[in-house]
Write a protein that holds these residues in place. Sequence first.
Motif, mmCIF file in Angstrom:
data_model
loop_
_atom_site.group_PDB
_atom_site.id
_atom_site.type_symbol
_atom_site.label_atom_id
_atom_site.label_comp_id
_atom_site.label_asym_id
_atom_site.label_seq_id
_atom_site.Cartn_x
_atom_site.Cartn_y
_atom_site.Cartn_z
ATOM 1 N N LEU A 225 -3.384 12.617 -4.391
ATOM 2 C CA LEU A 225 -2.329 12.832 -5.371
ATOM 3 C C LEU A 225 -1.468 13.997 -4.905
ATOM 4 N N CYS A 226 -0.230 13.708 -4.542
ATOM 5 C CA CYS A 226 0.699 14.730 -4.052
ATOM 6 C C CYS A 226 1.549 15.199 -5.228
ATOM 7 N N ILE A 227 1.269 16.386 -5.694
ATOM 8 C CA ILE A 227 1.918 16.925 -6.894
ATOM 9 C C ILE A 227 3.037 17.873 -6.484
ATOM 10 N N THR A 228 4.214 17.705 -7.091
ATOM 11 C CA THR A 228 5.323 18.621 -6.817
ATOM 12 C C THR A 228 5.277 19.786 -7.791
ATOM 13 N N GLN A 229 5.614 20.971 -7.274
ATOM 14 C CA GLN A 229 5.691 22.169 -8.089
ATOM 15 C C GLN A 229 6.972 22.909 -7.760
ATOM 16 N N SER A 230 7.553 23.559 -8.725
ATOM 17 C CA SER A 230 8.818 24.256 -8.490
ATOM 18 C C SER A 230 8.831 25.581 -9.240
ATOM 19 N N LYS A 231 9.653 26.498 -8.749
ATOM 20 C CA LYS A 231 9.870 27.779 -9.416
ATOM 21 C C LYS A 231 11.231 28.311 -8.987
ATOM 22 N N ALA A 232 11.749 29.262 -9.707
ATOM 23 C CA ALA A 232 13.050 29.846 -9.379
ATOM 24 C C ALA A 232 12.977 30.536 -8.022
ATOM 25 N N ALA A 233 13.987 30.289 -7.198
ATOM 26 C CA ALA A 233 14.021 30.903 -5.874
ATOM 27 C C ALA A 233 14.296 32.395 -5.996
ATOM 28 N N TRP B 136 4.378 28.627 -11.222
ATOM 29 C CA TRP B 136 4.895 27.371 -10.695
ATOM 30 C C TRP B 136 4.896 26.314 -11.797
ATOM 31 N N LYS B 137 6.005 25.575 -11.903
ATOM 32 C CA LYS B 137 6.116 24.499 -12.873
ATOM 33 C C LYS B 137 5.705 23.186 -12.225
ATOM 34 N N ILE B 138 4.773 22.480 -12.861
ATOM 35 C CA ILE B 138 4.268 21.225 -12.309
ATOM 36 C C ILE B 138 5.220 20.092 -12.671
ATOM 37 N N GLY B 139 5.570 19.272 -11.666
ATOM 38 C CA GLY B 139 6.477 18.152 -11.873
ATOM 39 C C GLY B 139 5.788 16.815 -11.690
ATOM 40 N N GLY B 140 6.488 15.867 -11.087
ATOM 41 C CA GLY B 140 5.936 14.539 -10.861
ATOM 42 C C GLY B 140 4.928 14.516 -9.724
ATOM 43 N N ALA B 141 4.425 13.323 -9.435
ATOM 44 C CA ALA B 141 3.404 13.189 -8.396
ATOM 45 C C ALA B 141 3.503 11.813 -7.743
ATOM 46 N N GLU B 142 2.955 11.712 -6.544
ATOM 47 C CA GLU B 142 2.868 10.449 -5.819
ATOM 48 C C GLU B 142 1.398 10.215 -5.466
ATOM 49 N N ASP C 59 0.817 -1.220 0.000
ATOM 50 C CA ASP C 59 0.000 0.000 0.000
ATOM 51 C C ASP C 59 0.849 1.268 0.000
ATOM 52 N N SER C 60 2.142 1.150 -0.365
ATOM 53 C CA SER C 60 2.974 2.343 -0.503
ATOM 54 C C SER C 60 2.539 3.145 -1.729
ATOM 55 N N SER C 61 3.139 4.298 -1.902
ATOM 56 C CA SER C 61 2.695 5.217 -2.958
ATOM 57 C C SER C 61 3.098 4.728 -4.347
ATOM 58 N N ILE C 62 2.380 5.205 -5.341
ATOM 59 C CA ILE C 62 2.722 5.005 -6.751
ATOM 60 C C ILE C 62 3.341 6.301 -7.257
ATOM 61 N N ARG C 63 4.492 6.190 -7.890
ATOM 62 C CA ARG C 63 5.129 7.384 -8.434
ATOM 63 C C ARG C 63 4.674 7.593 -9.888
ATOM 64 N N TYR C 64 4.316 8.835 -10.171
ATOM 65 C CA TYR C 64 3.928 9.205 -11.536
ATOM 66 C C TYR C 64 4.832 10.332 -12.033
ATOM 67 N N ASP C 65 5.170 10.280 -13.319
ATOM 68 C CA ASP C 65 5.891 11.377 -13.941
ATOM 69 C C ASP C 65 5.011 12.015 -15.013
ATOM 70 N N ALA C 66 5.589 12.908 -15.804
ATOM 71 C CA ALA C 66 4.795 13.664 -16.780
ATOM 72 C C ALA C 66 4.147 12.771 -17.833
ATOM 73 N N ARG C 67 4.701 11.576 -18.050
ATOM 74 C CA ARG C 67 4.153 10.688 -19.065
ATOM 75 C C ARG C 67 3.080 9.746 -18.511
ATOM 76 N N THR C 68 3.002 9.603 -17.217
ATOM 77 C CA THR C 68 2.072 8.628 -16.646
ATOM 78 C C THR C 68 0.865 9.267 -15.969
ATOM 79 N N TYR C 69 0.858 10.586 -15.833
ATOM 80 C CA TYR C 69 -0.362 11.252 -15.351
ATOM 81 C C TYR C 69 -0.504 12.578 -16.082
#
Length: 381
Positions: A155-163, A139-145, A93-103
């Motif tokens: 669905l835990c989605i990562t987002q990033s931007k320039a500091a 914010w740039k959308i990245g992978g997700a768990e 029951d651990s998380s499933i990792r998704y990248d830009a191609r899988t979600y």
Amino acid sequence: MADATLRQTQAAFNAAASYCAAVAWEQGITNKNKLHFLVYGESRVTYGLGAQLACCARDKAAEAVRAVRAAPERRDKDTDQIIPKTCPTFNADSSIRYDARTYRLLSLDRVSLNTLSGRVVGQLVLGDFQRRYLYDTTWKIGGAELIRRADAWYLCITQSKAAPTPDEPTGYLGVDLGITNLAADSDGETYSGAEVQRVRERRYQHRRRLQLKNTRRARWRLRQNARHEHRFQKDVNHRISKALVYKAHTTRKAIVLEDLRRIRERTTVRREQRRVRHSWAFGQLRTFIGYKAQFSGVCVIHIDPRNTSRTCAACGFCDKRNRPDQAHFRCLSCGHTAPADTNAAVNIARVAVVNQPIVSLLGQSIERADTSRAVSTAAVS
């Protein structure tokens, strides 16, 4: 139907990740590309994963093995023997990792997820906070768990931007972390831990009663309470870190913290104090302060913690007898008195003035891994 498909994919994905981790551990491999040639075919044939999900399982395993290998050695306190490291494994029951191609995020707050049986579409249940960041184009959308809690999917989605470029600090805000006061700053403000300790003591007694019962219902309640306590702890740390960073940002000061890494291995306490000392997530609080400061353009400096609580902030005299008890400080040399935590925070800020700072804002980007959104399994088709 969709819930069953997601559960089936979750079990297969984590079984494949455990297999990849075992191969990486036995072969001494942490490089994803090298691991790929050893596990890709087996991940697809034996576990039925699609091409990109197999790559995600490989990446998750390689990162876990690398983290275990890179972790510092731990020693048994009784025998002083090195505790051997073990291969990481993943529960079904651990998380499933998704990248830009899988979600893929769709219109009308929907999401498309890759599974063993093709794509399924779920409805995102967004709060105001999540919606604001999800639709913020800076914010740039990245992978997700994808994780499951009871019968709900998140669905835990990562987002990033320039500091942002950090402001040049005009002063230093020293912060002393503790148990009676979870945090105290050099301006004299304290964040009391009395209410936290009261809540945690009540829950500890409740946990003991449930453990003695040891029934199926009691074990279920224990799991529920563990999640409640985790959320309570996280909420308190978020509020404290937000207040400290806001103060530092508005006053254009750098935040100064003690470097307390591996403090539990380096120090000992009496038996009756172990539970209280080891039960609060100070590492989480430091992490929250770090990323919130990075987001606000505030510098964070870490200093050597030695003697900060024994030294007089007025005259610099250092002696352990300066602290007659936990809460009070009275200098034996000049007679200066102050709350012990505030005195320590002033010393922490003062050390940063004369020391070469180790500034935490070395990276060029920051990540948000805390923007979780629920997937309604009833709406998945």
